[in-house]
Motif scaffolding. Structure first.
Motif, PDB file in Angstrom:
ATOM      1  N   GLU A 166       0.981  -1.007   0.054  1.00  0.00           N
ATOM      2  CA  GLU A 166      -0.057  -0.202  -0.098  1.00  0.00           C
ATOM      3  C   GLU A 166       0.696   1.232  -0.025  1.00  0.00           C
ATOM      4  O   GLU A 166       0.616   2.292  -0.697  1.00  0.00           O
ATOM      5  CB  GLU A 166      -1.003   0.006   1.387  1.00  0.00           C
ATOM      6  N   LYS A 167       1.842   1.035   0.784  1.00  0.00           N
ATOM      7  CA  LYS A 167       2.689   2.488   0.697  1.00  0.00           C
ATOM      8  C   LYS A 167       3.397   2.426  -0.419  1.00  0.00           C
ATOM      9  O   LYS A 167       3.804   3.590  -1.032  1.00  0.00           O
ATOM     10  CB  LYS A 167       3.972   2.268   2.297  1.00  0.00           C
ATOM     11  N   ALA A 168       4.001   1.312  -0.872  1.00  0.00           N
ATOM     12  CA  ALA A 168       4.633   1.538  -2.025  1.00  0.00           C
ATOM     13  C   ALA A 168       3.893   2.187  -3.245  1.00  0.00           C
ATOM     14  O   ALA A 168       4.218   2.885  -4.274  1.00  0.00           O
ATOM     15  CB  ALA A 168       5.159   0.012  -2.389  1.00  0.00           C
ATOM     16  N   ARG A 169       2.664   1.484  -3.400  1.00  0.00           N
ATOM     17  CA  ARG A 169       1.934   2.095  -4.488  1.00  0.00           C
ATOM     18  C   ARG A 169       1.299   3.572  -4.353  1.00  0.00           C
ATOM     19  O   ARG A 169       1.352   4.108  -5.259  1.00  0.00           O
ATOM     20  CB  ARG A 169       0.486   1.179  -4.553  1.00  0.00           C
ATOM     21  N   LEU A 170       1.136   3.924  -3.187  1.00  0.00           N
ATOM     22  CA  LEU A 170       0.786   5.413  -2.854  1.00  0.00           C
ATOM     23  C   LEU A 170       1.941   6.110  -3.199  1.00  0.00           C
ATOM     24  O   LEU A 170       2.017   6.964  -3.864  1.00  0.00           O
ATOM     25  CB  LEU A 170       0.339   5.482  -1.324  1.00  0.00           C
ATOM     26  N   THR A 171       3.186   5.717  -2.699  1.00  0.00           N
ATOM     27  CA  THR A 171       4.518   6.663  -3.011  1.00  0.00           C
ATOM     28  C   THR A 171       4.556   6.575  -4.760  1.00  0.00           C
ATOM     29  O   THR A 171       4.888   7.654  -5.369  1.00  0.00           O
ATOM     30  CB  THR A 171       5.592   5.763  -2.534  1.00  0.00           C
ATOM     31  N   PHE A 172       4.410   5.507  -5.271  1.00  0.00           N
ATOM     32  CA  PHE A 172       4.379   5.409  -6.936  1.00  0.00           C
ATOM     33  C   PHE A 172       3.384   6.306  -7.466  1.00  0.00           C
ATOM     34  O   PHE A 172       3.925   7.114  -8.378  1.00  0.00           O
ATOM     35  CB  PHE A 172       4.496   4.066  -7.317  1.00  0.00           C
ATOM     36  N   GLU A 173       2.194   6.475  -7.053  1.00  0.00           N
ATOM     37  CA  GLU A 173       1.176   7.196  -7.645  1.00  0.00           C
ATOM     38  C   GLU A 173       1.384   8.449  -7.287  1.00  0.00           C
ATOM     39  O   GLU A 173       1.364   9.327  -8.486  1.00  0.00           O
ATOM     40  CB  GLU A 173      -0.024   6.832  -7.239  1.00  0.00           C
ATOM     41  N   LYS A 174       1.984   8.830  -6.535  1.00  0.00           N
ATOM     42  CA  LYS A 174       2.479  10.469  -6.046  1.00  0.00           C
ATOM     43  C   LYS A 174       3.324  10.725  -6.798  1.00  0.00           C
ATOM     44  O   LYS A 174       3.503  12.024  -7.413  1.00  0.00           O
ATOM     45  CB  LYS A 174       2.725  10.528  -4.394  1.00  0.00           C
ATOM     46  N   MET A 175       4.557   9.893  -7.160  1.00  0.00           N
ATOM     47  CA  MET A 175       5.570  10.358  -7.829  1.00  0.00           C
ATOM     48  C   MET A 175       5.025  10.372  -9.270  1.00  0.00           C
ATOM     49  O   MET A 175       5.782  11.454  -9.875  1.00  0.00           O
ATOM     50  CB  MET A 175       6.612   9.284  -7.792  1.00  0.00           C
ATOM     51  N   LEU A 176       4.308   9.778  -9.645  1.00  0.00           N
ATOM     52  CA  LEU A 176       3.899  10.174 -11.197  1.00  0.00           C
ATOM     53  C   LEU A 176       3.157  11.397 -11.396  1.00  0.00           C
ATOM     54  O   LEU A 176       3.218  11.982 -12.466  1.00  0.00           O
ATOM     55  CB  LEU A 176       2.705   8.797 -11.400  1.00  0.00           C
ATOM     56  N   THR A 177       2.737  12.090 -10.410  1.00  0.00           N
ATOM     57  CA  THR A 177       2.215  13.470 -10.584  1.00  0.00           C
ATOM     58  C   THR A 177       3.211  14.400 -10.674  1.00  0.00           C
ATOM     59  O   THR A 177       3.039  15.711 -11.204  1.00  0.00           O
ATOM     60  CB  THR A 177       1.278  13.843  -9.178  1.00  0.00           C
ATOM     61  N   TYR A 178       4.567  14.183 -10.146  1.00  0.00           N
ATOM     62  CA  TYR A 178       5.693  15.174 -10.679  1.00  0.00           C
ATOM     63  C   TYR A 178       6.030  14.913 -11.811  1.00  0.00           C
ATOM     64  O   TYR A 178       7.065  15.868 -12.510  1.00  0.00           O
ATOM     65  CB  TYR A 178       6.702  14.681  -9.562  1.00  0.00           C
ATOM     66  N   ALA A 179       5.635  14.139 -12.917  1.00  0.00           N
ATOM     67  CA  ALA A 179       6.232  13.962 -14.267  1.00  0.00           C
ATOM     68  C   ALA A 179       5.781  15.501 -14.749  1.00  0.00           C
ATOM     69  O   ALA A 179       4.836  16.092 -14.445  1.00  0.00           O
ATOM     70  CB  ALA A 179       5.612  12.864 -15.004  1.00  0.00           C
ATOM     71  N   ASN A 180       6.540  15.626 -16.047  1.00  0.00           N
ATOM     72  CA  ASN A 180       5.894  17.063 -16.745  1.00  0.00           C
ATOM     73  C   ASN A 180       4.711  16.602 -17.744  1.00  0.00           C
ATOM     74  O   ASN A 180       4.388  15.512 -17.645  1.00  0.00           O
ATOM     75  CB  ASN A 180       7.021  17.554 -17.343  1.00  0.00           C
ATOM     76  N   ALA A 208      13.237  15.126 -14.783  1.00  0.00           N
ATOM     77  CA  ALA A 208      14.550  15.618 -14.696  1.00  0.00           C
ATOM     78  C   ALA A 208      15.262  14.952 -13.444  1.00  0.00           C
ATOM     79  O   ALA A 208      14.654  13.670 -13.198  1.00  0.00           O
ATOM     80  CB  ALA A 208      14.749  17.186 -14.147  1.00  0.00           C
ATOM     81  N   GLU A 209      16.396  15.221 -12.989  1.00  0.00           N
ATOM     82  CA  GLU A 209      17.077  14.437 -11.857  1.00  0.00           C
ATOM     83  C   GLU A 209      16.541  14.412 -10.547  1.00  0.00           C
ATOM     84  O   GLU A 209      16.095  13.584  -9.933  1.00  0.00           O
ATOM     85  CB  GLU A 209      18.679  14.831 -11.925  1.00  0.00           C
ATOM     86  N   GLU A 210      15.893  15.663 -10.243  1.00  0.00           N
ATOM     87  CA  GLU A 210      15.585  15.881  -8.767  1.00  0.00           C
ATOM     88  C   GLU A 210      14.291  16.937  -8.932  1.00  0.00           C
ATOM     89  O   GLU A 210      13.830  17.152 -10.053  1.00  0.00           O
ATOM     90  CB  GLU A 210      16.561  16.869  -8.073  1.00  0.00           C
ATOM     91  N   ILE A 211      13.701  16.618  -7.794  1.00  0.00           N
ATOM     92  CA  ILE A 211      12.387  17.520  -7.363  1.00  0.00           C
ATOM     93  C   ILE A 211      12.639  18.564  -6.326  1.00  0.00           C
ATOM     94  O   ILE A 211      13.066  18.231  -5.237  1.00  0.00           O
ATOM     95  CB  ILE A 211      11.218  16.809  -7.167  1.00  0.00           C
ATOM     96  N   GLU A 263       9.140  21.597  -8.283  1.00  0.00           N
ATOM     97  CA  GLU A 263       9.690  21.990  -9.698  1.00  0.00           C
ATOM     98  C   GLU A 263      10.824  20.849 -10.047  1.00  0.00           C
ATOM     99  O   GLU A 263      11.342  20.375  -8.977  1.00  0.00           O
ATOM    100  CB  GLU A 263      10.423  23.337  -9.543  1.00  0.00           C
ATOM    101  N   GLN A 264      10.948  20.738 -11.376  1.00  0.00           N
ATOM    102  CA  GLN A 264      12.009  19.809 -11.765  1.00  0.00           C
ATOM    103  C   GLN A 264      13.319  20.508 -11.619  1.00  0.00           C
ATOM    104  O   GLN A 264      13.258  21.592 -12.166  1.00  0.00           O
ATOM    105  CB  GLN A 264      11.693  19.529 -13.416  1.00  0.00           C
ATOM    106  N   LEU A 265      14.308  19.712 -11.341  1.00  0.00           N
ATOM    107  CA  LEU A 265      15.769  20.280 -11.035  1.00  0.00           C
ATOM    108  C   LEU A 265      16.762  19.485 -11.722  1.00  0.00           C
ATOM    109  O   LEU A 265      16.544  18.158 -11.879  1.00  0.00           O
ATOM    110  CB  LEU A 265      16.175  20.536  -9.597  1.00  0.00           C
ATOM    111  N   GLY A 266      17.873  19.768 -12.288  1.00  0.00           N
ATOM    112  CA  GLY A 266      18.793  18.929 -12.592  1.00  0.00           C
ATOM    113  C   GLY A 266      18.769  18.438 -14.336  1.00  0.00           C
ATOM    114  O   GLY A 266      17.511  19.054 -14.848  1.00  0.00           O
TER     115      GLY A 266
END
Length: 617
Positions: free
Chosen positions: A547-561, A567-570, A575-578
């Protein structure tokens, strides 16, 4: 008024030898030619005077949207005005030559979809990172920009009977003009990087190249075996990794850009247009897991050449042609992305000792061997030679995976991946009956294993730590269970995950390490490291925290452009950095998605064999 594009405001196009970034306002503001690591032609992303090519509506206000033609690396930027809707279609046809080609074609199709629309066109090249002047010659069929050492030709795309290019004028070596279109009309232009006289190109000719390019990418993508829950994002990441591959040698760059900062206004600005053995090996492993084997074979051949021409050990990075001249220098004539200086080309980290690269390389070869891409005799001799060198040299301080400039240390991750190198070499040798110093490799593997448990595990911290004798944590160690060093259910591993979450995780995003606790020889801070966040997803899934893994993954997808790139970092504000887009991030996304799919089950994705960790339980 012009505003500088943000890092995330871009899509990537390329031809497997070089690449370009296209912003949502229709500007190509990063393009190097003829290779990824060649001097720039357009570099407005790093300085207002760095050169650009912009196509945008004359009428304001307008809105724009950008997306990829489905299943391809063809980028479409749509513009909506009160009078009509138009679009710019940007692409480069992949070049699969056995040798580097001097000529590269970058095509910008301009189309009116509804109503009528007039586009302004600015073509302002600045050769050799803006350091070399050029002459500009305009003809009825386009323009030639010639710097003496390199040139760029603009060929006009039009129909018979069209008037010559409208309203063309030249200012300081740049060409400025416009094109007016009615619904259904297509025009545009093609850049050719090896010079030559401008010529008029028919629309049907460009449409044929468009169709061929679409067919290439879809044929390549159809080889993927991934049918999981996050297919769109995984396939976009795979295409991105392919775009970062230099087809003549099989090498893969870490990113197509240089000096995009890890902190706005800071000094952590590096040139990533080279092939890191680590990054490329991990990327090849990710593509292998999706069914792409040709890339692994090509990369293995490139690495064999590096060993044959080396001194027994691997450098951590090379140019895409295999050379190792990466002298680092800083520019004083460029202001940097949003004032972030210095702007660097070259990378002095190339001379560092980083022991982990042997583990990533051997693991990639092992995964390829399991999937049918077996190692030949010459390749095996090269690998055996590398392991013999490692057997004599693994037990020494090094600079580590993050290329810190604080000095050498006994990094736990470097030892971990040394263990992986020996382990995978032993497996390859025993499975395939290959000659080698097997007893020596086994002895060194066991020595590394015992040393990590003795010095890498901190009983007071209740975690594996970044370097021997410290109490600082490091997100690189999230791979410990993934590579089979420890079982995901081991109490020591679960305690390490807990420690990483406490010290390095903020709202599911993961820092590499804390520079306040682990000095790295650089001023300032950085954002969360996207590779590590996706690696955290993989580690959580392996340990059963689905559950924690899936939530973390789905949240991370929202940071895509807007087109699925990272990019390398958030940064702190999201904002995207690097450097952008970053191979590290996209390979880690693929790994996290495949691991989650397998852990969740329901037949979404099955590997041909169980993962290595399953055999350690």
């Amino acid at each position: 008024m012009d505003h500088p594009s943000l890092i995330a405001d871009h899509g990537l196009i390329g031809d497997l030898q070089t690449a370009a970034l296209v912003s949502t306002d229709g500007t190509i503001d990063w393009f190097c030619s003829p290779r990824f690591d060649s001097p720039s032609v357009f570099a407005k992303l790093l300085d207002p005077g760095g050169g650009h090519c912009r196509v945008r509506p004359v009428q304001e206000p307008y809105t724009s949207r950008q997306f990829y033609f489905p299943g391809t690396a063809v980028l479409i930027t749509r513009f909506m005005t009160k009078l009509g809707t138009g679009e710019v279609i940007d692409f480069m046809r992949p070049v699969h030559a056995p040798h580097a080609t001097p000529g590269h074609r970058l095509i910008r199709m301009i189309r009116c979809v509804r109503g009528h629309i007039e586009f302004s066109v600015d073509v302002v090249p600045r050769f050799d990172y803006g350091r070399r002047p050029h002459t500009t010659t305009v003809t009825d069929d386009g323009a030639l920009f010639d710097s003496g050492l390199s040139a760029l030709t603009l060929h006009a795309v039009r129909e018979p009977g069209d008037a010559q290019l409208a309203h063309i004028h030249v200012i300081e070596g740049g060409v400025y003009g416009s094109v007016a279109l009615e619904a259904g009309q297509v025009r545009g232009f093609m850049f050719e990087s090896d010079g030559g006289e401008p010529r008029s190109i028919r629309v049907t000719e460009i449409e044929k190249v468009f169709e061929d390019t679409v067919r290439y990418w879809r044929d390549w993508l159809n080889r993927s075996t991934y049918r999981g829950r996050w297919r769109e994002m995984v396939e976009r990441s795979a295409i991105t990794l392919k775009l970062l591959t230099y087809a003549p040698t099989g090498a893969m760059v870490a990113a197509p850009t240089t000096s995009l900062p890890e902190q706005i206004g800071g000094e952590r600005n590096w040139d990533y247009r080279y092939t890191w053995v680590r990054d490329a090996s991990l990327a090849v492993s990710s593509l292998l897991a999706m069914g792409f084997t040709d890339e692994a074979i090509a990369f293995a051949q490139w690495l064999r050449e590096r060993h044959l021409r080396g001194d027994g050990r691997l450098k951590i990075m090379y140019r895409v042609d295999g050379s190792s001249d990466l002298l680092e220098e800083s520019f004083t004539h460029w202001s940097g992305y949003r004032g972030s200086v210095p702007v660097r080309i070259g990378n002095s980290a190339s001379d560092q000792l980083q022991l982990d690269v042997y583990g990533e390389l051997l693991d990639a070869v092992y995964q390829a061997d399991r999937r049918g891409a077996e190692v030949g005799q010459e390749g095996w001799k090269a690998l055996a030679g590398l392991l013999d060198w490692l057997a004599e040299n693994w037990d020494q301080p090094e600079e580590g995976i993050w290329e810190t400039r604080e000095g050498k240390a006994d990094f736990t991750y470097g030892r971990l991946m040394s263990w992986v190198a020996f382990d995978r070499g032993i497996r390859l040798a025993t499975a395939n009956g290959r000659p080698c110093a097997l007893d020596s490799w086994r002895h060194e593997r066991d020595r590394v294993y015992e040393q990590i448990w003795e010095h890498g595990w901190n009983p007071l911290k209740q975690a594996f730590v970044q370097r021997y004798g410290s109490d600082s944590l490091d997100a690189s160690l999230l791979r410990m269970a993934d590579v089979g060093f420890i079982t995901p259910s081991d109490p020591c591993w679960r305690a390490t995950l807990t420690g990483i979450e406490k010290d390095l995780v903020t709202d599911s995003l993961v820092y590499r390490y804390d520079p306040r606790v682990s000095p790295d020889g650089l001023r300032g801070n950085e954002g969360t490291f996207s590779l590590c966040t996706f690696g955290y997803v993989t580690a959580l899934a392996r340990a059963g925290y689905l559950e924690k893994a899936r939530l973390t993954f789905e949240k991370m997808l929202t940071y895509a452009n807007h087109v699925g790139l990272y990019a390398e970092e958030i940064g702190p504000t999201g904002e995207q950095l690097g450097n952008f887009p970053q191979a590290f991030t996209h390979l880690a996304l693929i790994d996290a998605a495949l691991t989650l799919d397998s852990a969740i089950g329901d037949g979404a994705h099955r590997e041909a064999e169980p993962p290595l960790t399953a055999r350690y339980r």
